[in-house]
Scaffold this motif. Sequence first.
Motif, PDB file in Angstrom:
ATOM      1  N   ILE A  90      -5.466   8.474   8.519  1.00 28.70           N
ATOM      2  CA  ILE A  90      -5.145   7.596   7.396  1.00 28.70           C
ATOM      3  C   ILE A  90      -6.255   7.685   6.359  1.00 28.70           C
ATOM      4  O   ILE A  90      -7.433   7.686   6.714  1.00 28.70           O
ATOM      5  N   GLU A 140       0.632   0.800   8.603  1.00 26.72           N
ATOM      6  CA  GLU A 140      -0.118   2.029   8.414  1.00 26.72           C
ATOM      7  C   GLU A 140       0.364   2.718   7.147  1.00 26.72           C
ATOM      8  O   GLU A 140       1.540   2.950   6.968  1.00 26.72           O
ATOM      9  N   GLN A 200      -6.993  -3.402   6.119  1.00 24.21           N
ATOM     10  CA  GLN A 200      -5.928  -3.616   7.098  1.00 24.21           C
ATOM     11  C   GLN A 200      -6.378  -3.253   8.510  1.00 24.21           C
ATOM     12  O   GLN A 200      -5.995  -3.899   9.491  1.00 24.21           O
ATOM     13  N   ASP A 201      -7.198  -2.229   8.625  1.00 24.36           N
ATOM     14  CA  ASP A 201      -7.716  -1.880   9.945  1.00 24.36           C
ATOM     15  C   ASP A 201      -8.644  -2.970  10.477  1.00 24.36           C
ATOM     16  O   ASP A 201      -8.606  -3.302  11.663  1.00 24.36           O
ATOM     17  N   THR A 239       0.855  -1.173   0.000  1.00 25.95           N
ATOM     18  CA  THR A 239       0.000   0.000   0.000  1.00 25.95           C
ATOM     19  C   THR A 239       0.897   1.232   0.000  1.00 25.95           C
ATOM     20  O   THR A 239       1.731   1.398   0.885  1.00 25.95           O
ATOM     21  N   GLY A 267      -2.256   5.494  -0.074  1.00 26.47           N
ATOM     22  CA  GLY A 267      -3.024   4.417   0.544  1.00 26.47           C
ATOM     23  C   GLY A 267      -3.641   3.430  -0.433  1.00 26.47           C
ATOM     24  O   GLY A 267      -4.583   2.711  -0.094  1.00 26.47           O
ATOM     25  N   ASN A 312      -6.681   0.404   3.061  1.00 30.74           N
ATOM     26  CA  ASN A 312      -6.443   0.740   4.459  1.00 30.74           C
ATOM     27  C   ASN A 312      -7.558   0.264   5.382  1.00 30.74           C
ATOM     28  O   ASN A 312      -7.309  -0.117   6.524  1.00 30.74           O
TER      29      ASN A 312
END
Lengths: 145, 145, 145, 145, 145, 145
Positions: D93, D140, D102-103, A53, A58, D99
């Motif tokens: 973010i 992140e 991933q969170d 990423t 992102g 993203n």
Amino acid sequence: MVSITRKAEFSASHYCANPRLSAAQNEALYGKASSPSGHGHNYVLEVTVTGETDPLHGMVMNLKDLKEIMNEEVVEVYDHRFLNHEVAPFDRIVPTAENIAQDIWRRLEPRLNANGRRLRSIRLYETPDLFVDYSGEPREAGVAA
Amino acid sequence: MVSITRKAEFSASHYCANPRLSAAQNEALYGKASSPSGHGHNYVLEVTVTGETDPLHGMVMNLKDLKEIMNEEVVEVYDHRFLNHEVAPFDRIVPTAENIAQDIWRRLEPRLNANGRRLRSIRLYETPDLFVDYSGEPREAGVAA
Amino acid sequence: MVSITRKAEFSASHYCANPRLSAAQNEALYGKASSPSGHGHNYVLEVTVTGETDPLHGMVMNLKDLKEIMNEEVVEVYDHRFLNHEVAPFDRIVPTAENIAQDIWRRLEPRLNANGRRLRSIRLYETPDLFVDYSGEPREAGVAA
Amino acid sequence: MVSITRKAEFSASHYCANPRLSAAQNEALYGKASSPSGHGHNYVLEVTVTGETDPLHGMVMNLKDLKEIMNEEVVEVYDHRFLNHEVAPFDRIVPTAENIAQDIWRRLEPRLNANGRRLRSIRLYETPDLFVDYSGEPREAGVAA
Amino acid sequence: MVSITRKAEFSASHYCANPRLSAAQNEALYGKASSPSGHGHNYVLEVTVTGETDPLHGMVMNLKDLKEIMNEEVVEVYDHRFLNHEVAPFDRIVPTAENIAQDIWRRLEPRLNANGRRLRSIRLYETPDLFVDYSGEPREAGVAA
Amino acid sequence: MVSITRKAEFSASHYCANPRLSAAQNEALYGKASSPSGHGHNYVLEVTVTGETDPLHGMVMNLKDLKEIMNEEVVEVYDHRFLNHEVAPFDRIVPTAENIAQDIWRRLEPRLNANGRRLRSIRLYETPDLFVDYSGEPREAGVAA
């Protein structure tokens, strides 16, 4: 590593017959799909790109770029075509779902492998009940000598 | 009155062009779909029959009979065909979704209207994003004189 | 290597209860699914076969053969059955999606592993929101001693 | 090893813009998705857990537990929220699909890795035509310093 | 008479609250959907036009025209917007699916009713499990005085 | 008038046989579906309510109320049941899709017809390829005397 997959559709016709075989042999292999008049499908393509990423934006890759590459390399080439007559290499290779997926791989890979990301796999639905996955080296199969 | 709807699929190719018009006029009307090489779709058909629920068996009509009639009158006729060249009346009529739906109505209605039940409507998906509904009198449209 | 996946459907009933446990324990484990009267699903099966694309016909395996094997080994065995009472080994094994997928693997693998190709994975949808993937060695789980 | 996958849905809004970039730069990257008023999606989440089939109950993990964990850790947190303003870490973010996936991994992994089973992958559909797969270490990306 | 239906998608956010009511009253009516931060959906729109099949081209209306009108009047207006703040009349009217469908009707009807054909109905999916059908006169509901 | 439709699912088993007929007669009517061990489906129900859009809240009816009524009157009654043995009137009536849809109508209509709105129709999918529509008076069909 994260993977992103985008779908696209194209409508095309094809028939399945190896010119080295007789009509009867082709019908035994492919059934009604061997009729040279052709028939068609709404093909659904899923293209999966994998990579890190990007810390700035992102994303694995810019979605607008991915869409544009898929349009240029696949949709504009295949959509509304009779594959056996209008799209190389299907003048020489039987346009089975397996062979179409491999041809799409060959078209997309040079455009998508860049900046640390790479084309990971191609999924091609010929009908909602039949699909092919490909991820690997190009090869030519079903070629009439 | 209850209605029962059964789906079926067929894969066919077609192109859209009225022979009374020039190639340029046909392209203006139909875009890429006017290319005579043809392209194809996985057509999805929904056939709706309406009637009283039979007090003996609790069905509007026997499902095996409905499936068999749809296979005989539509799937076996259309599946794996190039409609313009292999399925009448599309040698004379442009095989748009509208015209195909009306042709399917003509084929099915005499078989399905019986015992108090009747064919109520036909829905035909050309792609997942485009479909046609028809319920009514047969007519011929887009015929080249 | 390319993979081809074909879908099939079957409608069956089952319930989930281990006879070594009490009714209360089974309800704690499975909720309403433990009721011995049973309930049912439209199971959707995806069978994936992987191999080289055959240079003669351009397919991993003949699609008519794949369909026939899936019908003989799975659909004819499972469709319109109450699994716990009518399909071994579910007289002894809880017919969870996990165990059904493994049983399907055992039935299909000997028929599909041939000519350099092999059964790669089974996906079984119990509902549109719940599915199981299996690819590996047969085992028996949830057997009541 | 068998894998079980459960789907869930949540409706949320977001916009994509890195505060370190200008509005013009963000629009070049994300197009209309960069508008700070936000827009929304019906996100579809697939959570895949892999492990041995438990010999007692024939499941990789209890389905009610899996549903409850997904509700507590994801649906109750994300559903009906404006992600950039209401759900950390998306104040810092960019809430791209990459993203978000991933969170979700970070939230679910500690709850799901237990008793020999583990979280294997997350698939997140932003639209029916675009999805992301993630299976791995938290990281992140797209953080504004 | 035949009907043709075309689908389109747009992603938007909204929240549901009548400014004449208190926050508690709005939450009682709409639940989490009343939060002013907003949340979002991938709306799916189906537009149905009915008419005679044109004898020249075999269509109820030209598909490229229909697509263009839907893009101009709906997708470009609604897509990637926060409806309450960016799209009139939703500054004054609660953007429930019912009210959005009626607004879409008002936008499309003058463009589509021509040459003997007419807009027959609008179907709007807010989620895959919830949709609204509208076919009729424009009206304004949920207006805050 | 606007219509709102909400979907729900339930998993149930059933078999189709009229006790006034012989096993052979039932098999001739229903095929494998006549086996008394039963089989099952993931039924999908669509409930459509029609009415004026309320000027206060912009909805035909409150969505939470609709969901609760559908759960109480249908899902809690039918889900995870063997219909012939556990849900009246299917001890006396063949649980065909037609008869189930009519029974659901009878259960829902008194709860939904209020405040100027009314239950307009029921659609019940037995499988993705077969569904029934009902909108009308209750009646009993397929009752064994």
